[in-house]
Scaffold this motif. Structure first.
Motif, PDB file in Angstrom:
ATOM      1  N   ARG A 102      76.858  32.529 -27.916  1.00  0.00           N
ATOM      2  CA  ARG A 102      76.888  31.482 -28.960  1.00  0.00           C
ATOM      3  C   ARG A 102      78.142  31.590 -29.814  1.00  0.00           C
ATOM      4  O   ARG A 102      78.554  30.651 -30.465  1.00  0.00           O
ATOM      5  CB  ARG A 102      75.644  31.579 -29.846  1.00  0.00           C
ATOM      6  CG  ARG A 102      74.356  31.252 -29.126  1.00  0.00           C
ATOM      7  CD  ARG A 102      73.158  31.555 -29.984  1.00  0.00           C
ATOM      8  NE  ARG A 102      73.074  32.970 -30.323  1.00  0.00           N
ATOM      9  CZ  ARG A 102      72.194  33.495 -31.152  1.00  0.00           C
ATOM     10  NH1 ARG A 102      71.309  32.705 -31.747  1.00  0.00           N
ATOM     11  NH2 ARG A 102      72.193  34.792 -31.403  1.00  0.00           N
ATOM     12  N   PHE A 103      78.721  32.764 -29.869  1.00  0.00           N
ATOM     13  CA  PHE A 103      79.995  32.969 -30.560  1.00  0.00           C
ATOM     14  C   PHE A 103      80.823  33.868 -29.675  1.00  0.00           C
ATOM     15  O   PHE A 103      80.311  34.482 -28.731  1.00  0.00           O
ATOM     16  CB  PHE A 103      79.798  33.590 -31.952  1.00  0.00           C
ATOM     17  CG  PHE A 103      79.065  34.888 -31.911  1.00  0.00           C
ATOM     18  CD1 PHE A 103      79.743  36.068 -31.728  1.00  0.00           C
ATOM     19  CD2 PHE A 103      77.683  34.926 -32.033  1.00  0.00           C
ATOM     20  CE1 PHE A 103      79.072  37.275 -31.646  1.00  0.00           C
ATOM     21  CE2 PHE A 103      76.999  36.131 -31.948  1.00  0.00           C
ATOM     22  CZ  PHE A 103      77.695  37.295 -31.757  1.00  0.00           C
ATOM     23  N   ALA A 118      82.000  38.342 -39.894  1.00  0.00           N
ATOM     24  CA  ALA A 118      82.376  36.985 -39.480  1.00  0.00           C
ATOM     25  C   ALA A 118      82.087  36.790 -37.998  1.00  0.00           C
ATOM     26  O   ALA A 118      82.342  37.678 -37.183  1.00  0.00           O
ATOM     27  CB  ALA A 118      83.864  36.754 -39.746  1.00  0.00           C
ATOM     28  N   PHE A 119      81.527  35.627 -37.679  1.00  0.00           N
ATOM     29  CA  PHE A 119      81.262  35.254 -36.292  1.00  0.00           C
ATOM     30  C   PHE A 119      82.187  34.095 -35.959  1.00  0.00           C
ATOM     31  O   PHE A 119      82.130  33.047 -36.609  1.00  0.00           O
ATOM     32  CB  PHE A 119      79.800  34.824 -36.124  1.00  0.00           C
ATOM     33  CG  PHE A 119      78.838  35.897 -36.523  1.00  0.00           C
ATOM     34  CD1 PHE A 119      78.421  36.848 -35.600  1.00  0.00           C
ATOM     35  CD2 PHE A 119      78.352  35.981 -37.831  1.00  0.00           C
ATOM     36  CE1 PHE A 119      77.547  37.860 -35.966  1.00  0.00           C
ATOM     37  CE2 PHE A 119      77.477  36.986 -38.201  1.00  0.00           C
ATOM     38  CZ  PHE A 119      77.074  37.928 -37.274  1.00  0.00           C
ATOM     39  N   LYS A 120      83.053  34.277 -34.960  1.00  0.00           N
ATOM     40  CA  LYS A 120      84.038  33.247 -34.624  1.00  0.00           C
ATOM     41  C   LYS A 120      83.606  32.523 -33.351  1.00  0.00           C
ATOM     42  O   LYS A 120      83.251  33.159 -32.351  1.00  0.00           O
ATOM     43  CB  LYS A 120      85.421  33.883 -34.442  1.00  0.00           C
ATOM     44  CG  LYS A 120      85.939  34.450 -35.753  1.00  0.00           C
ATOM     45  CD  LYS A 120      87.323  35.015 -35.609  1.00  0.00           C
ATOM     46  CE  LYS A 120      87.825  35.496 -36.964  1.00  0.00           C
ATOM     47  NZ  LYS A 120      89.091  36.193 -36.887  1.00  0.00           N
ATOM     48  N   ILE A 121      83.663  31.197 -33.429  1.00  0.00           N
ATOM     49  CA  ILE A 121      83.211  30.373 -32.306  1.00  0.00           C
ATOM     50  C   ILE A 121      84.417  29.999 -31.446  1.00  0.00           C
ATOM     51  O   ILE A 121      85.394  29.427 -31.953  1.00  0.00           O
ATOM     52  CB  ILE A 121      82.524  29.067 -32.800  1.00  0.00           C
ATOM     53  CG1 ILE A 121      81.602  29.328 -34.000  1.00  0.00           C
ATOM     54  CG2 ILE A 121      81.816  28.356 -31.653  1.00  0.00           C
ATOM     55  CD1 ILE A 121      80.454  30.259 -33.771  1.00  0.00           C
ATOM     56  N   SER A 141      83.981  32.262 -24.773  1.00  0.00           N
ATOM     57  CA  SER A 141      82.671  32.912 -24.686  1.00  0.00           C
ATOM     58  C   SER A 141      81.863  32.449 -23.474  1.00  0.00           C
ATOM     59  O   SER A 141      80.864  33.071 -23.131  1.00  0.00           O
ATOM     60  CB  SER A 141      81.880  32.710 -25.978  1.00  0.00           C
ATOM     61  OG  SER A 141      81.779  31.347 -26.281  1.00  0.00           O
ATOM     62  N   SER A 142      82.306  31.349 -22.822  1.00  0.00           N
ATOM     63  CA  SER A 142      81.554  30.908 -21.636  1.00  0.00           C
ATOM     64  C   SER A 142      82.193  31.404 -20.334  1.00  0.00           C
ATOM     65  O   SER A 142      81.674  31.180 -19.254  1.00  0.00           O
ATOM     66  CB  SER A 142      81.456  29.378 -21.608  1.00  0.00           C
ATOM     67  OG  SER A 142      82.745  28.847 -21.384  1.00  0.00           O
ATOM     68  N   LEU A 143      83.331  32.101 -20.439  1.00  0.00           N
ATOM     69  CA  LEU A 143      83.986  32.617 -19.224  1.00  0.00           C
ATOM     70  C   LEU A 143      83.058  33.594 -18.502  1.00  0.00           C
ATOM     71  O   LEU A 143      82.424  34.445 -19.140  1.00  0.00           O
ATOM     72  CB  LEU A 143      85.276  33.366 -19.592  1.00  0.00           C
ATOM     73  CG  LEU A 143      86.510  32.524 -19.928  1.00  0.00           C
ATOM     74  CD1 LEU A 143      87.640  33.440 -20.396  1.00  0.00           C
ATOM     75  CD2 LEU A 143      86.958  31.722 -18.719  1.00  0.00           C
ATOM     76  N   GLU A 144      82.993  33.446 -17.177  1.00  0.00           N
ATOM     77  CA  GLU A 144      82.207  34.404 -16.387  1.00  0.00           C
ATOM     78  C   GLU A 144      83.096  35.609 -16.102  1.00  0.00           C
ATOM     79  O   GLU A 144      84.204  35.455 -15.578  1.00  0.00           O
ATOM     80  CB  GLU A 144      81.744  33.769 -15.077  1.00  0.00           C
ATOM     81  CG  GLU A 144      80.682  32.687 -15.246  1.00  0.00           C
ATOM     82  CD  GLU A 144      79.436  33.173 -15.970  1.00  0.00           C
ATOM     83  OE1 GLU A 144      79.079  34.369 -15.821  1.00  0.00           O
ATOM     84  OE2 GLU A 144      78.828  32.357 -16.688  1.00  0.00           O
TER      85      GLU A 144
END
Ligand SMILES: C[S@@+](CC[C@H](N)C(=O)[O-])C[C@H]1O[C@@H](n2cnc3c(N)ncnc32)[C@H](O)[C@@H]1O
Length: 271
Positions: A182-183, A194-197, A202-205
């Motif tokens: 999610r982040f 801090a959570f960075k989006i 973050s979706s890389l396999e």
């Protein structure tokens, strides 16, 4: 103290706000890239309105500044052009309705009640509302080391540590089931997490890549400073047939791991 723009905006605010001096560097670090843009900023914790004015000054006139507080009196700041939502940050249903009304968010600062429950529920509920490139900053996370904010074993920092584990579970070496996407990253400074989006990153396999360069056949010296392991390696080289004994590899790996753990010399850094 070197004056930052965040500090200047704090001083300029016509209403009272109280912040630790160290926070202004951190605000600059986390928030400067969002200034003078058409962003949606949400601060949980309005109190006397001082920080709402500070953020308006800091982010500029294009920013939508939203305050959230449990105290219904905070509604009065709507007269000054702020959007105010009244509800509890530990109420999942409140956040569901909030997200429906407000839409997607770029920057969140949680300066609310600072209990672990409030901080965790707020983070969990608002992660799904974040725009790509956005950031959630939870402030006053030093309460994780103080009494009166919830069970220490379930503090916000303990929760953060679990999330760090889940970020690392994105690596292909582990089961994807436990991974966090999610982040992209977590950054910790004094009293803030801090959570960075970054949706693409973050979706890389995770996969292992070879650049195809010339293979020098260099030997990996990873365990070369462990004499016991070196002895075993030599033994295996002499008695090559060991390799063919069923379960020999599994036993050798178990032995190797045991020897690595036994020689561990960094204990002092865990005190
Ligand atoms: C530290 S103050 C905010 C200070 C403000 N941000 C400033 O810098 O001037 C905390 C605020 O959080 C609010 N608060 C406490 N518990 C809350 C909850 N469960 N949900 C929403 N707001 C809450 C309090 O009413 C209070 O106004």
């Amino acid at each position: 103290m070197k004056t930052t723009d965040a500090h200047k905006s704090f001083i300029k605010s016509p209403y009272r706000s109280i912040k630790f001096n160290t926070y202004f560097e951190s605000y600059e670090h986390f928030f400067s890239k969002y200034r003078n843009q058409n962003i949606t900023f949400v601060e949980i914790g309005v109190l006397g309105g001082g920080s709402l004015f500070m953020w308006r000054d800091y982010f500029g006139p294009e920013a939508r500044i939203i305050g959230v507080d449990l105290n219904p009196n905070a509604k009065k700041w709507e007269e000054n052009g702020f959007e105010i939502y009244i509800g509890s940050q530990s109420d999942i249903k409140f956040w569901e309705a909030f997200k429906q009304e407000v839409g997607s968010i770029d920057v969140i600062l949680d300066d609310g009640g600072h209990t672990y429950e409030q901080q965790i529920i707020t983070t969990e509920c608002l992660l799904s509302a974040m725009n790509d490139g956005g950031i959630i900053v939870v402030e006053d996370t030093h309460t994780s080391y103080m009494e009166g904010f919830g069970p220490k074993s379930k503090s916000f920092i303990e929760y953060t540590k679990k999330l760090i584990d889940k970020v690392n579970m994105r690596c292909i070496k582990f089961s994807d089931y436990a991974s966090e996407r999610r982040f992209w990253s977590i950054e910790v400074v004094e009293s803030m997490v801090a959570f960075k989006i970054n949706k693409r990153a973050s979706s890389l396999e995770s996969e292992l890549m070879d650049n195809g360069g010339i293979d020098d056949l260099a030997e990996d010296f990873r365990y070369a400073d462990n004499p016991s392991i070196e002895k075993i390696k030599k033994g295996i080289k002499i008695f090559r047939f060991i390799k063919h004994i069923p379960f020999a590899k599994a036993v050798a790996l178990k032995l190797r791991n045991h020897l690595i753990n036994r020689q561990f010399s960094a204990d002092r850094y865990f005190k």
